[in-house]
Design a protein around this motif. Structure first.
Motif, short mmCIF file in Angstrom:
data_model
loop_
_atom_site.label_atom_id
_atom_site.label_comp_id
_atom_site.label_asym_id
_atom_site.label_seq_id
_atom_site.Cartn_x
_atom_site.Cartn_y
_atom_site.Cartn_z
N MET A 1 0.83 -1.20 0.00
CA MET A 1 0.00 0.00 0.00
C MET A 1 0.87 1.26 0.00
SD MET A 1 -3.22 -0.79 -0.08
CE MET A 1 -4.05 0.66 0.54
N ILE A 2 0.40 2.25 -0.74
CA ILE A 2 1.06 3.56 -0.76
C ILE A 2 0.30 4.49 0.17
CG2 ILE A 2 1.58 5.56 -2.20
CD1 ILE A 2 1.88 3.61 -4.56
N ASN A 3 0.94 4.94 1.22
CA ASN A 3 0.32 5.88 2.16
C ASN A 3 0.56 7.30 1.67
OD1 ASN A 3 -0.51 3.81 3.90
ND2 ASN A 3 1.46 3.80 4.94
N ILE A 4 -0.51 8.00 1.32
CA ILE A 4 -0.38 9.30 0.68
C ILE A 4 -1.09 10.38 1.48
CG2 ILE A 4 -2.46 9.17 -0.77
CD1 ILE A 4 -0.72 10.34 -3.06
N ALA A 5 -0.53 11.60 1.42
CA ALA A 5 -1.17 12.78 1.99
C ALA A 5 -1.46 13.75 0.86
CB ALA A 5 -0.25 13.44 3.03
N VAL A 6 -2.62 14.34 0.89
CA VAL A 6 -3.01 15.34 -0.11
C VAL A 6 -2.90 16.71 0.54
CG1 VAL A 6 -4.83 16.20 -1.63
CG2 VAL A 6 -4.54 13.73 -1.28
N ILE A 7 -2.08 17.58 -0.05
CA ILE A 7 -1.86 18.93 0.48
C ILE A 7 -2.60 19.92 -0.40
CG2 ILE A 7 -0.15 20.62 1.17
CD1 ILE A 7 1.91 18.41 1.32
N GLY A 8 -3.63 20.52 0.15
CA GLY A 8 -4.45 21.47 -0.60
C GLY A 8 -5.66 20.77 -1.20
N VAL A 9 -6.85 21.09 -0.70
CA VAL A 9 -8.07 20.47 -1.23
C VAL A 9 -9.05 21.55 -1.68
CG1 VAL A 9 -8.00 18.20 -0.17
CG2 VAL A 9 -8.79 20.14 1.18
N GLY A 10 -8.53 22.46 -2.49
CA GLY A 10 -9.37 23.48 -3.11
C GLY A 10 -10.00 22.95 -4.39
N ARG A 11 -10.15 23.81 -5.37
CA ARG A 11 -10.86 23.45 -6.61
C ARG A 11 -10.26 22.23 -7.30
NH1 ARG A 11 -10.16 24.77 -11.97
NH2 ARG A 11 -8.33 26.01 -11.45
N TRP A 12 -8.94 22.11 -7.32
CA TRP A 12 -8.30 20.99 -8.00
C TRP A 12 -7.92 19.86 -7.05
CZ3 TRP A 12 -8.75 19.58 -12.69
CH2 TRP A 12 -7.90 18.65 -13.26
N GLY A 13 -7.45 20.22 -5.88
CA GLY A 13 -7.01 19.22 -4.92
C GLY A 13 -8.10 18.25 -4.52
N VAL A 14 -9.34 18.71 -4.49
CA VAL A 14 -10.45 17.82 -4.12
C VAL A 14 -10.60 16.69 -5.13
CG1 VAL A 14 -12.24 19.15 -5.32
CG2 VAL A 14 -12.84 17.78 -3.33
N HIS A 15 -10.27 16.96 -6.39
CA HIS A 15 -10.34 15.91 -7.42
C HIS A 15 -9.18 14.92 -7.28
CE1 HIS A 15 -13.72 17.79 -9.34
NE2 HIS A 15 -13.06 18.93 -9.51
N LEU A 16 -8.03 15.41 -6.88
CA LEU A 16 -6.92 14.50 -6.58
C LEU A 16 -7.30 13.57 -5.43
CD1 LEU A 16 -3.83 16.88 -6.83
CD2 LEU A 16 -4.24 14.85 -8.24
N LEU A 17 -7.89 14.14 -4.40
CA LEU A 17 -8.31 13.33 -3.25
C LEU A 17 -9.32 12.27 -3.68
CD1 LEU A 17 -8.41 12.74 -0.21
CD2 LEU A 17 -10.12 14.56 0.00
N ARG A 18 -10.30 12.68 -4.47
CA ARG A 18 -11.32 11.73 -4.94
C ARG A 18 -10.70 10.56 -5.69
NH1 ARG A 18 -13.26 11.71 -9.95
NH2 ARG A 18 -12.68 13.89 -10.34
N ASN A 19 -9.74 10.85 -6.55
CA ASN A 19 -9.13 9.79 -7.34
C ASN A 19 -8.25 8.88 -6.51
OD1 ASN A 19 -9.58 9.80 -10.45
ND2 ASN A 19 -9.48 11.97 -9.92
N PHE A 20 -7.50 9.44 -5.57
CA PHE A 20 -6.64 8.59 -4.75
C PHE A 20 -7.46 7.72 -3.80
CE2 PHE A 20 -3.08 11.64 -5.72
CZ PHE A 20 -2.29 10.70 -6.37
#
Length: 346
Positions: A1-20
């Motif tokens: 497993m890859i343990n990841i942190a998402v930094i910034g969940v504004g307009r674009w970051g929220v989509h990164l979070l959704r995909n991860f």
């Protein structure tokens, strides 16, 4: 497993979070955003587990054990410090474009990633768009004949940025596509622009010394003589997301505003009869594309690169560095009222 942190969940970051969150090989262990109310919304929106760390301080990530990677979707001015810290903590990095605003900083980060044997990838999402992948295949196969010139328009009424101008906000997409389709980097660039909205001294930055340009015209010249012309404006209600390459046998058009047929090959050439040039072989071909969300492909490629310990060729830190070099040269051209700036390419 890859343990990841998402930094910034504004307009674009929220989509990164959704995909991860949707990837089975990934475990989202932390989300960082300076706005605590945003973190509360995200927790509810995605029904995040109580074990996921929600913090307004990105330095808190250093205390997390087993952190494998970070995805950064914050203002470009913050990228250098964030990426450098993450690499020094031993984390793989996916950074939103541009990598930084300074090509020297970009190069330093790429070298640091190589030294640490870590993946540094830039989220140039368009390079993962099925239409861009299909377009590259058409150009590389020679279906356009002799390449003559290219043009692109990226216009809309906003959003108006306050950290970078229209050049740095918009141009990187089309430059990345032209470079990708041609398989070359420009040898010289030229830019002219207009500032209407934010011309005050307070808006002067390293990337925009005369205020934030609302309109920019870009010319890219490639080693084979091919030229690309790009129209960029965030002050135009006529929304366009269109790019084309013209050859002796036809024109390839990527029109993002046409969801039913985003990639079209317009066949046509001239037949000379005496002093006349008559159009012949004219037809229109809508090209079939693979399905898939480009950002989902970005995230999957990042994960695969980590698991295989192989930097992604299509959107590596070095690819991001070359794009920042081009943007920096275009800024210098703007500063010199449209003088051509010559580039040294590897």
């Amino acid at each position: 497993m890859i343990n990841i942190a998402v930094i910034g969940v504004g307009r674009w970051g929220v989509h990164l979070l959704r995909n991860f969150l949707a990837l089975p090989q990934v475990n989202v262990v932390a989300v960082v955003d300076p706005h605590s109310e945003r973190l509360a919304v995200i927790k509810q929106q995605f029904n995040l587990d109580e074990s996921v760390v929600l913090t307004t301080q990105w330095q808190d990530l250093q205390q997390l054990s087993g952190l494998t990677a970070v995805a950064i979707a914050t203002p470009a001015t913050t990228h250098y410090a964030l990426v450098k810290d993450a690499l020094n903590w031993g984390c793989h990095v996916l950074a939103e474009k541009p990598l930084t605003l300074d090509p020297v900083e970009c190069q330093e980060l790429c070298q640091l990633a190589e030294q640490k044997q870590l993946i540094l990838m830039v989220d140039h999402t368009y390079l993962f768009h099925p239409a861009v992948e299909g377009g590259k295949a058409v150009v590389q196969a020679g279906k356009l004949g002799d390449l003559r010139y290219g043009y692109a328009a990226r216009t809309h009424l906003g959003p108006v940025r306050q950290d970078v101008d229209a050049l740095w906000d918009l141009a990187i997409h089309d430059i990345a596509i032209f470079n990708n389709w041609l398989g070359q980097l420009p040898i010289s660039v030229q830019a002219t622009g207009k500032v209407w909205l934010q011309a005050e001294e307070s808006q002067q930055t390293n990337t925009s010394p005369s205020g934030l340009a609302d309109l920019v015209w870009v010319t890219l010249t490639y080693p084979n003589g091919f030229q690309a012309f790009i129209h960029l404006c965030w002050l135009n209600p006529d929304k366009q997301r269109r790019l084309a390459v013209v050859g002796s046998l036809g024109t390839l058009v990527f029109d993002e505003m046409s969801p039913s047929s985003p990639l079209t090959l317009l066949h046509g050439e001239f037949e000379q009869q005496g002093n006349l040039f008559l159009p012949v072989n004219q037809s229109q071909e809508v090209l079939e594309l693979q399905k898939g969300e480009p950002l989902q492909r970005v995230c999957r490629t990042f994960v695969t690169s980590i698991l295989q310990n192989t930097p992604p060729k299509i959107s590596s830190g070095w690819v991001g560095t070359e794009l920042v070099k081009i943007l920096s040269a275009l800024t210098e051209s703007l500063r010199q009222n449209g003088q051509s700036i010559f580039l040294k390419n590897p």
